[in-house]
Design an enzyme around this catalytic site. Sequence first.
Site, PDB file in Angstrom:
ATOM      1  N   GLU A   1      -4.751   4.097 -10.485  1.00  0.00           N
ATOM      2  CA  GLU A   1      -3.994   3.509 -11.589  1.00  0.00           C
ATOM      3  C   GLU A   1      -4.428   4.070 -12.944  1.00  0.00           C
ATOM      4  O   GLU A   1      -3.624   4.143 -13.875  1.00  0.00           O
ATOM      5  CB  GLU A   1      -4.152   1.986 -11.581  1.00  0.00           C
ATOM      6  CG  GLU A   1      -3.383   1.283 -10.473  1.00  0.00           C
ATOM      7  CD  GLU A   1      -1.888   1.273 -10.690  1.00  0.00           C
ATOM      8  OE1 GLU A   1      -1.436   1.135 -11.841  1.00  0.00           O
ATOM      9  OE2 GLU A   1      -1.148   1.419  -9.691  1.00  0.00           O
TER      10      GLU A   1
ATOM     11  N   ASP B   1       6.449  -1.652  -5.420  1.00  0.00           N
ATOM     12  CA  ASP B   1       4.998  -1.667  -5.246  1.00  0.00           C
ATOM     13  C   ASP B   1       4.404  -2.471  -6.394  1.00  0.00           C
ATOM     14  O   ASP B   1       5.059  -2.724  -7.406  1.00  0.00           O
ATOM     15  CB  ASP B   1       4.428  -0.251  -5.231  1.00  0.00           C
ATOM     16  CG  ASP B   1       2.921  -0.233  -4.933  1.00  0.00           C
ATOM     17  OD1 ASP B   1       2.449  -1.121  -4.199  1.00  0.00           O
ATOM     18  OD2 ASP B   1       2.220   0.651  -5.440  1.00  0.00           O
ATOM     19  N   SER B   2       3.133  -2.835  -6.248  1.00  0.00           N
ATOM     20  CA  SER B   2       2.447  -3.562  -7.309  1.00  0.00           C
ATOM     21  C   SER B   2       2.057  -2.647  -8.461  1.00  0.00           C
ATOM     22  O   SER B   2       1.807  -3.113  -9.572  1.00  0.00           O
ATOM     23  CB  SER B   2       1.186  -4.231  -6.758  1.00  0.00           C
ATOM     24  OG  SER B   2       0.291  -3.241  -6.270  1.00  0.00           O
TER      25      SER B   2
ATOM     26  N   CYS C   1      -3.159   1.541   1.963  1.00  0.00           N
ATOM     27  CA  CYS C   1      -2.685   1.192   0.623  1.00  0.00           C
ATOM     28  C   CYS C   1      -1.973   2.426   0.101  1.00  0.00           C
ATOM     29  O   CYS C   1      -2.492   3.542   0.239  1.00  0.00           O
ATOM     30  CB  CYS C   1      -3.855   0.803  -0.289  1.00  0.00           C
ATOM     31  SG  CYS C   1      -3.378   0.563  -2.022  1.00  0.00           S
TER      32      CYS C   1
ATOM     33  N   CYS D   1       4.048  -1.157  -0.339  1.00  0.00           N
ATOM     34  CA  CYS D   1       2.825  -1.885  -0.667  1.00  0.00           C
ATOM     35  C   CYS D   1       2.377  -2.604   0.593  1.00  0.00           C
ATOM     36  O   CYS D   1       3.120  -3.426   1.141  1.00  0.00           O
ATOM     37  CB  CYS D   1       3.091  -2.882  -1.794  1.00  0.00           C
ATOM     38  SG  CYS D   1       1.701  -3.972  -2.189  1.00  0.00           S
TER      39      CYS D   1
ATOM     40  N   HIS E   1      -1.706   3.609  -2.695  1.00  0.00           N
ATOM     41  CA  HIS E   1      -2.458   4.350  -3.703  1.00  0.00           C
ATOM     42  C   HIS E   1      -3.347   5.418  -3.062  1.00  0.00           C
ATOM     43  O   HIS E   1      -3.640   6.446  -3.690  1.00  0.00           O
ATOM     44  CB  HIS E   1      -3.351   3.404  -4.520  1.00  0.00           C
ATOM     45  CG  HIS E   1      -2.623   2.504  -5.451  1.00  0.00           C
ATOM     46  ND1 HIS E   1      -1.933   1.385  -5.031  1.00  0.00           N
ATOM     47  CD2 HIS E   1      -2.462   2.549  -6.805  1.00  0.00           C
ATOM     48  CE1 HIS E   1      -1.397   0.783  -6.074  1.00  0.00           C
ATOM     49  NE2 HIS E   1      -1.705   1.463  -7.167  1.00  0.00           N
TER      50      HIS E   1
END
Length: 265
Positions: A152, A10-11, A184, A73, A186
């Site tokens: 994040e 993932d980023s 996403c 992602c 997240h």
Amino acid sequence: MDKRPIGIMDSGLGGLSVIRIMNQQLPHEKLIFVSDQGHFPYGTRTQQDVCQLALNIGEFFKRQNVKMMIIACNTATAAALPTLQQKMPFPVIGMIAPGAKGALQQEHHDSVGVIGTASTIKNHAYEKALHQLDPDVLVVEKAAQPLVSIVEHGQTGTSLAKQTVDEQLAVFDQQPVETLILGCTHFPFLAAEIQQKLGKKVTLVDPAKEAVNSAEKWLISHDACNDAALLPQSQLYSTGDVKVLESGANQWLSNSNYTCAHLEL
């Protein structure tokens, strides 16, 4: 049986939502996770750039002799899945097709909302996937990039998280939907705030769960599950600040066996 690890990328920290589900459904699988925080965020990069970053991680997984790769992602799935599937010697599973399929399996899915990064929404990745499966479904898309930053920075469960979710999802006040895809990885960490905003009648679909289901089916059908008696230790890597990864893992991967380290790619 196949004791080799599964690679997950993932980023940023969103991929931990996939690892959390993997640990629940496939606890005997060893995982190698790469959080590409050194190039975060992917959602504002070009598709060509994201594709190359994903390929670099795929090459790392090849050197680690993984048996499967999961692109945790949505942005990287849209940009790099076909290329990775062509170039890698192992199966590669993305988020978008499983997520779209999962949305249309819900009881009420005449109208489906999608929230994702700027890149995912700009490329209409989910809208295309949904209309391939059901041309008549109404799709309402909304880029919600600020929600990534909330996760994040460890701000889930705060008043700022609720305020940001309410602002980003205001479009659904005027265009209500029956099902919402958390486009996403997240976003599942903000599921409580999202559900509160949209109400209990809206079904939230987590593509991570659908992707893990796809991975499990492949492992079983190819007799490739790990039969280890003891729970394996997974390896988590960050190309950025490993302390951020450690903090996220401590918050969201309770009762898991893992190590965290920095990785240069």
